[in-house]
Every structure is written in C-alpha cells, then in structure tokens.
Design a protein around this motif. Structure first.
Motif, PDB file in Angstrom:
ATOM      1  N   SER A  74       0.829  -1.186   0.000  1.00 47.34           N
ATOM      2  CA  SER A  74       0.000   0.000   0.000  1.00 47.34           C
ATOM      3  C   SER A  74       0.871   1.246   0.000  1.00 47.34           C
ATOM      4  CB  SER A  74      -0.941   0.015   1.206  1.00 47.34           C
ATOM      5  OG  SER A  74      -0.203   0.109   2.400  1.00 47.34           O
ATOM      6  N   LEU A  75       0.285   2.316  -0.509  1.00 47.77           N
ATOM      7  CA  LEU A  75       0.930   3.629  -0.510  1.00 47.77           C
ATOM      8  C   LEU A  75       0.063   4.562   0.307  1.00 47.77           C
ATOM      9  CD1 LEU A  75       3.139   5.548  -1.710  1.00 47.77           C
ATOM     10  CD2 LEU A  75       1.456   6.132  -3.473  1.00 47.77           C
ATOM     11  N   GLN A  76       0.641   5.136   1.342  1.00 48.19           N
ATOM     12  CA  GLN A  76      -0.075   6.086   2.172  1.00 48.19           C
ATOM     13  C   GLN A  76       0.465   7.478   1.884  1.00 48.19           C
ATOM     14  OE1 GLN A  76       0.268   4.775   6.231  1.00 48.19           O
ATOM     15  NE2 GLN A  76      -0.681   2.786   5.813  1.00 48.19           N
ATOM     16  N   ILE A  77      -0.441   8.397   1.619  1.00 41.34           N
ATOM     17  CA  ILE A  77      -0.066   9.787   1.388  1.00 41.34           C
ATOM     18  C   ILE A  77      -0.670  10.613   2.514  1.00 41.34           C
ATOM     19  CG2 ILE A  77      -0.135  11.735  -0.212  1.00 41.34           C
ATOM     20  CD1 ILE A  77      -0.713   9.739  -2.465  1.00 41.34           C
ATOM     21  N   ALA A  78       0.168  11.299   3.254  1.00 37.66           N
ATOM     22  CA  ALA A  78      -0.296  12.114   4.370  1.00 37.66           C
ATOM     23  C   ALA A  78      -0.686  13.503   3.877  1.00 37.66           C
ATOM     24  CB  ALA A  78       0.806  12.223   5.423  1.00 37.66           C
ATOM     25  N   ALA A  79      -1.732  14.052   4.518  1.00 37.91           N
ATOM     26  CA  ALA A  79      -2.165  15.431   4.218  1.00 37.91           C
ATOM     27  C   ALA A  79      -2.258  15.647   2.710  1.00 37.91           C
ATOM     28  CB  ALA A  79      -1.212  16.417   4.859  1.00 37.91           C
ATOM     29  N   THR A  80      -3.131  14.876   2.077  1.00 37.45           N
ATOM     30  CA  THR A  80      -3.251  14.894   0.620  1.00 37.45           C
ATOM     31  C   THR A  80      -3.565  16.295   0.106  1.00 37.45           C
ATOM     32  OG1 THR A  80      -4.165  12.665   0.850  1.00 37.45           O
ATOM     33  CG2 THR A  80      -4.252  13.653  -1.313  1.00 37.45           C
ATOM     34  N   GLN A  81      -2.886  16.649  -0.970  1.00 39.33           N
ATOM     35  CA  GLN A  81      -3.020  17.981  -1.567  1.00 39.33           C
ATOM     36  C   GLN A  81      -3.589  17.871  -2.981  1.00 39.33           C
ATOM     37  OE1 GLN A  81       1.022  19.366  -1.465  1.00 39.33           O
ATOM     38  NE2 GLN A  81       1.145  19.333   0.771  1.00 39.33           N
ATOM     39  N   PRO A  82      -4.159  18.946  -3.512  1.00 40.75           N
ATOM     40  CA  PRO A  82      -4.683  18.887  -4.891  1.00 40.75           C
ATOM     41  C   PRO A  82      -3.640  18.430  -5.897  1.00 40.75           C
ATOM     42  CG  PRO A  82      -5.493  20.855  -3.783  1.00 40.75           C
ATOM     43  CD  PRO A  82      -4.497  20.227  -2.842  1.00 40.75           C
ATOM     44  N   GLY A  83      -2.381  18.783  -5.671  1.00 37.40           N
ATOM     45  CA  GLY A  83      -1.305  18.358  -6.579  1.00 37.40           C
ATOM     46  C   GLY A  83      -1.044  16.871  -6.554  1.00 37.40           C
ATOM     47  N   ASP A  84      -1.636  16.170  -5.608  1.00 36.94           N
ATOM     48  CA  ASP A  84      -1.476  14.707  -5.554  1.00 36.94           C
ATOM     49  C   ASP A  84      -2.447  14.000  -6.493  1.00 36.94           C
ATOM     50  OD1 ASP A  84      -1.004  14.939  -1.981  1.00 36.94           O
ATOM     51  OD2 ASP A  84       0.529  14.856  -3.564  1.00 36.94           O
ATOM     52  N   SER A  85      -3.395  14.730  -7.048  1.00 33.15           N
ATOM     53  CA  SER A  85      -4.368  14.133  -7.979  1.00 33.15           C
ATOM     54  C   SER A  85      -3.627  13.585  -9.198  1.00 33.15           C
ATOM     55  CB  SER A  85      -5.395  15.172  -8.419  1.00 33.15           C
ATOM     56  OG  SER A  85      -6.205  15.589  -7.339  1.00 33.15           O
ATOM     57  N   ALA A  86      -3.810  12.289  -9.439  1.00 35.20           N
ATOM     58  CA  ALA A  86      -3.093  11.606 -10.527  1.00 35.20           C
ATOM     59  C   ALA A  86      -3.523  10.146 -10.511  1.00 35.20           C
ATOM     60  CB  ALA A  86      -1.583  11.708 -10.329  1.00 35.20           C
ATOM     61  N   VAL A  87      -2.957   9.368 -11.437  1.00 39.14           N
ATOM     62  CA  VAL A  87      -3.107   7.916 -11.405  1.00 39.14           C
ATOM     63  C   VAL A  87      -1.846   7.334 -10.765  1.00 39.14           C
ATOM     64  CG1 VAL A  87      -3.382   5.800 -12.758  1.00 39.14           C
ATOM     65  CG2 VAL A  87      -4.574   7.903 -13.444  1.00 39.14           C
TER      66      VAL A  87
END
Lengths: 113, 115
Positions: A74-87
């Motif tokens: 799994s990949l966990q992304i903390a404090a997700t930001q709009p720039g994280d939007s992607a595939v």
C-alpha cells in the motif's frame, strides 16, 4: 501467472486527509516494488520503492507498506493535496528479470478542495 | 539532472504507414526500456537494452516492431506497418547499472494515433 492488481480503480479524498492506495501482487518471487505517480500527459514519476527484506519505508509525506504474507502493498499519502491528484501505479520486479517491471492497472486519486 | 527525452510528443498516421520514435536516456544510465501504454492500463515492457545489447524483447511484436541502440546511448523504436491496435503512448525509461532493483525514470512519451 505474473500480475499486479489494484483493489480500487478510483479514490476520492478531501484535501488534508490521508490517502491509502492498495495493490495486490501474485508472484511470490517478486522482491522489489515501486510506486509511480502519473499525471495526465506525463510519464510515470518515481515516488518510492521498497525491497522485500523491508516491510515499511517512508519518504516525504509518503509511506509504503509491504505485507509479503498476503502479497499486498500500500501507498499512504499524508495530508493529501490537490497536486497529488493523478493515477498511481504499483510495479513489481524480481531478481533475474533484468529490471523488467510489471505494472498494475492503476488507481486514480482525486483530491477535493 | 536532465530527464529522459523523447520525441515527437504526438504522432498521427494512417494504418499500414511506418513511424519512428526517439529516446535519449539520462546521462550515465546503461539500461534503457521501451514500454507501450494503452489508455487506461499500466505500461507494458516491449524491449530492454543494456548498453547496446538486447536483454529482453520477448514482448516485442517482431513482425512489425524493431528497436535499436547502436552506440549504447540514444534509441529508436520503429513500427512498420502500423495497425489500429498500436494506438498507445510509447514510453522510454532508463535506469542505472543493470536495472536490477533500480528505479526506472520515464520520459513523457510519444502519443501515437492510428487512423
């Protein structure tokens, strides 16, 4: 045969929340895994990798967890930001394959402001 | 550090025509890969070079696809003749050393449309 799959094709989160993207792999011989981020019109961008002798690795705002017992990462992304939007793709490799990566289908992450 | 360079970015051709793509890897990277990415799917390896030798071309449709890396740096991928199902993004990647347990760094690809 060899395959890497993703449980969820799409994931929508609120800005500031944490995101978790999952991946299952079927080849028990796989011993190296990479997570890539792909934005529209761009090539896959390396995020983080992990070898099979580890079960956790952290980067900047990202953590990869590897569970070899159930062949899951799994990949966990903390404090997700709009720039994280992607595939997001996971990819696997095993020693002796000469670096060949086998990619899954991908999960599309959408971050709502 | 400059990334992997690919050209052209876009190409539109009719079926049965030929097309060529070019890739310049990251300086010092011995291993170069060509991947095909069909819309909605993950990339699939077509061919892998280490320096100017082929390591793996088991997934390359050799009746129509060819690739070379003559001087161990730049590479070209050619399709002749193209079919409708070849419409895809063609990605080039490179990695340090043999590529074993090394991250691959990708270019932005060439988007090929077959009419």
């Amino acid at each position: 045969g060899e395959s890497v799959g993703l449980h969820l094709p799409t994931l929508s989160v609120q800005e500031g929340d944490n995101s978790i993207i999952n991946c299952a792999y079927s080849n028990s011989a796989s011993d190296y895994f990479i997570w890539y981020k792909q934005e529209s019109g761009k090539g896959p961008q390396f995020i983080i990798d992990i070898r099979s002798n580890m079960d956790k690795r952290q980067g900047q705002r990202v953590t990869v967890l590897l569970n070899k017992t159930v062949k899951h990462l799994s990949l966990q992304i903390a404090a997700t930001q709009p720039g994280d939007s992607a595939v997001y793709f996971c990819a696997e490799n095993f020693y002796g394959q000469g670096g060949k990566l086998i990619f899954g289908q991908g999960t599309e992450l959408s971050v709502k402001p | 550090e400059a990334g992997v360079a690919q050209s052209p970015r876009y190409k539109i051709i009719e079926k049965r025509q030929s097309v060529a793509f070019w890739c310049n890897p990251i300086s010092g990277h011995a291993t170069l890969y060509w991947y095909q990415q069909i819309l909605g799917q993950g990339p699939k390896l077509l061919i892998q070079f280490q320096n100017n030798g082929v390591v793996d071309d088991s997934q390359l449709p050799k009746d129509r696809f060819s690739a070379e890396r003559l001087k161990g740096v730049d590479s070209t991928l050619k399709i002749q003749p193209a079919k409708l199902e070849d419409s895809a993004v063609y990605l080039c990647a490179s990695s340090f050393g043999t590529g074993e347990h090394q991250p691959q760094h990708f270019g932005d690809g060439t988007r090929l449309s077959i009419l």
